[in-house]
Motif scaffolding. Structure first.
Motif, PDB file in Angstrom:
ATOM      1  N   THR A   1      24.152   9.002 -69.870  1.00 53.09           N
ATOM      2  CA  THR A   1      25.202   9.647 -70.640  1.00 53.09           C
ATOM      3  C   THR A   1      25.660   8.724 -71.736  1.00 53.09           C
ATOM      4  O   THR A   1      26.037   7.673 -71.611  1.00 53.09           O
ATOM      5  CB  THR A   1      26.497  10.178 -69.970  1.00 53.09           C
ATOM      6  N   GLY A   2      26.079   9.360 -73.147  1.00 55.65           N
ATOM      7  CA  GLY A   2      26.479   8.575 -73.961  1.00 55.65           C
ATOM      8  C   GLY A   2      25.268   8.779 -75.293  1.00 55.65           C
ATOM      9  O   GLY A   2      24.414   9.618 -75.404  1.00 55.65           O
TER      10      GLY A   2
ATOM     11  N   ALA B   1      24.384   1.446 -71.940  1.00 55.29           N
ATOM     12  CA  ALA B   1      25.433   0.326 -71.562  1.00 55.29           C
ATOM     13  C   ALA B   1      26.307  -0.054 -72.414  1.00 55.29           C
ATOM     14  O   ALA B   1      25.967   0.250 -73.575  1.00 55.29           O
ATOM     15  CB  ALA B   1      24.689  -0.818 -70.842  1.00 55.29           C
ATOM     16  N   ASP B   2      27.652  -0.496 -72.056  1.00 56.79           N
ATOM     17  CA  ASP B   2      28.485  -0.918 -72.956  1.00 56.79           C
ATOM     18  C   ASP B   2      28.230  -2.638 -73.156  1.00 56.79           C
ATOM     19  O   ASP B   2      28.590  -3.006 -74.307  1.00 56.79           O
ATOM     20  CB  ASP B   2      29.922  -0.702 -72.222  1.00 56.79           C
TER      21      ASP B   2
ATOM     22  N   THR C   1      23.404   6.554 -77.006  1.00 57.31           N
ATOM     23  CA  THR C   1      21.935   6.295 -76.952  1.00 57.31           C
ATOM     24  C   THR C   1      21.159   7.156 -75.927  1.00 57.31           C
ATOM     25  O   THR C   1      20.156   7.449 -76.198  1.00 57.31           O
ATOM     26  CB  THR C   1      21.897   4.983 -76.233  1.00 57.31           C
TER      27      THR C   1
ATOM     28  N   ASP D   1      19.295   5.143 -69.203  1.00 57.55           N
ATOM     29  CA  ASP D   1      20.767   5.292 -69.512  1.00 57.55           C
ATOM     30  C   ASP D   1      21.353   3.997 -70.247  1.00 57.55           C
ATOM     31  O   ASP D   1      20.752   3.098 -70.429  1.00 57.55           O
ATOM     32  CB  ASP D   1      21.606   5.298 -68.204  1.00 57.55           C
TER      33      ASP D   1
ATOM     34  N   LYS E   1      19.882   2.704 -81.805  1.00 56.86           N
ATOM     35  CA  LYS E   1      20.041   3.287 -80.525  1.00 56.86           C
ATOM     36  C   LYS E   1      19.077   4.426 -80.633  1.00 56.86           C
ATOM     37  O   LYS E   1      18.444   4.529 -79.433  1.00 56.86           O
ATOM     38  CB  LYS E   1      21.431   4.312 -80.394  1.00 56.86           C
TER      39      LYS E   1
ATOM     40  N   GLY F   1      30.413   2.959 -68.403  1.00 52.59           N
ATOM     41  CA  GLY F   1      31.582   3.790 -68.212  1.00 52.59           C
ATOM     42  C   GLY F   1      32.445   3.892 -69.450  1.00 52.59           C
ATOM     43  O   GLY F   1      33.378   4.771 -69.471  1.00 52.59           O
ATOM     44  N   GLY F   2      31.968   3.563 -70.477  1.00 53.74           N
ATOM     45  CA  GLY F   2      32.610   3.729 -71.787  1.00 53.74           C
ATOM     46  C   GLY F   2      32.715   5.243 -72.106  1.00 53.74           C
ATOM     47  O   GLY F   2      33.803   5.604 -72.579  1.00 53.74           O
TER      48      GLY F   2
ATOM     49  N   LYS G   1      24.848  -4.757 -77.770  1.00 52.18           N
ATOM     50  CA  LYS G   1      25.503  -4.592 -76.410  1.00 52.18           C
ATOM     51  C   LYS G   1      25.136  -5.732 -75.568  1.00 52.18           C
ATOM     52  O   LYS G   1      25.834  -6.102 -74.543  1.00 52.18           O
ATOM     53  CB  LYS G   1      24.894  -3.221 -75.504  1.00 52.18           C
TER      54      LYS G   1
HETATM   55  O1  DER Z   1      29.663   5.469 -70.625  1.00 54.07           O
HETATM   56  C1  DER Z   1      28.406   4.863 -70.144  1.00 54.07           C
HETATM   57  O2  DER Z   1      28.120   4.342 -69.099  1.00 54.07           O
HETATM   58  C2  DER Z   1      27.398   4.871 -71.223  1.00 54.07           C
HETATM   59  O3  DER Z   1      26.248   4.805 -71.040  1.00 54.07           O
HETATM   60  C3  DER Z   1      27.842   3.623 -72.373  1.00 54.07           C
HETATM   61  O4  DER Z   1      27.952   2.858 -71.671  1.00 54.07           O
HETATM   62  C4  DER Z   1      26.960   3.601 -73.501  1.00 54.07           C
HETATM   63  O5  DER Z   1      27.211   4.665 -74.630  1.00 54.07           O
HETATM   64  P1  DER Z   1      26.621   4.682 -75.872  1.00 54.07           P
HETATM   65  O6  DER Z   1      25.167   4.850 -75.753  1.00 54.07           O
HETATM   66  O7  DER Z   1      27.311   5.664 -76.684  1.00 54.07           O
HETATM   67  O8  DER Z   1      26.871   3.284 -76.625  1.00 54.07           O
END
Ligand code: DER
Length: 227
Positions: free
Chosen positions: A28-29, A86-87, A31, A84, A7, A98-99, A124
């Motif tokens: 957000t997240g 992704a899951d 990564t 950004d 990541k 959206g995780g 992913k």
């Molecule tokens: O919530 C989200 O969309 C985040 O971007 C998620 O999809 C990725 O989260 P991670 O980078 O913590 O795996």
């Protein structure tokens, strides 16, 4: 946890895409957090950006604490580059996101961006969306029960998102339904269209035809994927 080096590698590679005088959308997240840290280091080293628009309070706090100038969609309607996580990412770069519960603002920022680059570790990458990860759907609380029924009618098994033992409430004061499709999603565009038609659904975690490329890191290094 073993994916964090990957990541981090993806986040750092994406930070190299940022050029002087850009307006940047911040995802957000975990990564995205690595991207934010790498971008902050580049700014400390002299990169000048106009400002960054965060897709969550978490990302805003991290970015501003690290000295990244923060701006808003009121100041800048066009974002040059959004980065950004992704899951799930399928071969056409269709995404489940959206995780982390930020999908609405993430989609608002991503759709305001000229370019949207996804960053991820290779776990992913999937052949078919929905086999391992539910589709998060942001829902107006008043409409929760009728929306649940209509999502179930689309074949979803619906789980109200909890966080630390309480019902999760998004930054926009809505609920999130995690919609699982055990067979996977055969037609993401059709499912998204049906979900969007349900009155009370604010937004879905299906990000379709949005990402131009994905920077994906794994044991063999960092690669860029285009649809
Ligand atoms: O919530 C989200 O969309 C985040 O971007 C998620 O999809 C990725 O989260 P991670 O980078 O913590 O795996």
């Amino acid at each position: 946890i073993q994916q964090d080096p990957w990541k981090q590698a993806a986040g750092e590679a994406a930070a190299q895409l940022v050029e002087n005088d850009m307006v940047i959308g911040l995802g957000t997240g975990s990564t995205a957090n690595f991207l934010i840290q790498a971008l902050a280091r580049r700014i400390q080293a002299g990169l000048h950006i106009v400002g960054a628009i965060p897709s969550s309070e978490t990302s805003k706090t991290l970015a501003s604490n690290l000295g990244i100038p923060i701006t808003t969609l009121d100041e800048h309607q066009e974002i040059d580059l959004c980065i950004d996580g992704a899951d799930e990412i399928d071969p056409q770069l269709q995404l489940i996101k959206g995780g982390g519960g930020a999908l609405l603002r993430e989609k608002i920022v991503a759709t305001a961006s000229r370019r949207f680059v996804v960053i991820a570790d290779e776990s992913k990458l999937v052949e078919r969306l929905g086999l391992h990860f539910p589709v998060p759907v942001e829902v107006i609380p008043f409409a929760a029960t009728p929306v649940r029924r209509q999502l179930e009618a689309l074949g979803a098994s619906v789980q109200l998102r909890q966080h630390e033992g309480k019902v999760f409430i998004s930054e926009n004061h809505n609920l999130i339904f995690d919609c699982s499709f055990p067979q996977g999603i055969s037609n993401p565009a059709e499912l998204d269209a049906h979900m969007q038609q349900i009155v009370g659904v604010v937004e879905t975690g299906l990000f379709l035809h949005m990402a131009q490329s994905a920077i994906v890191a794994g044991p063999t290094g960092v690669k860029t994927i285009s649809p």
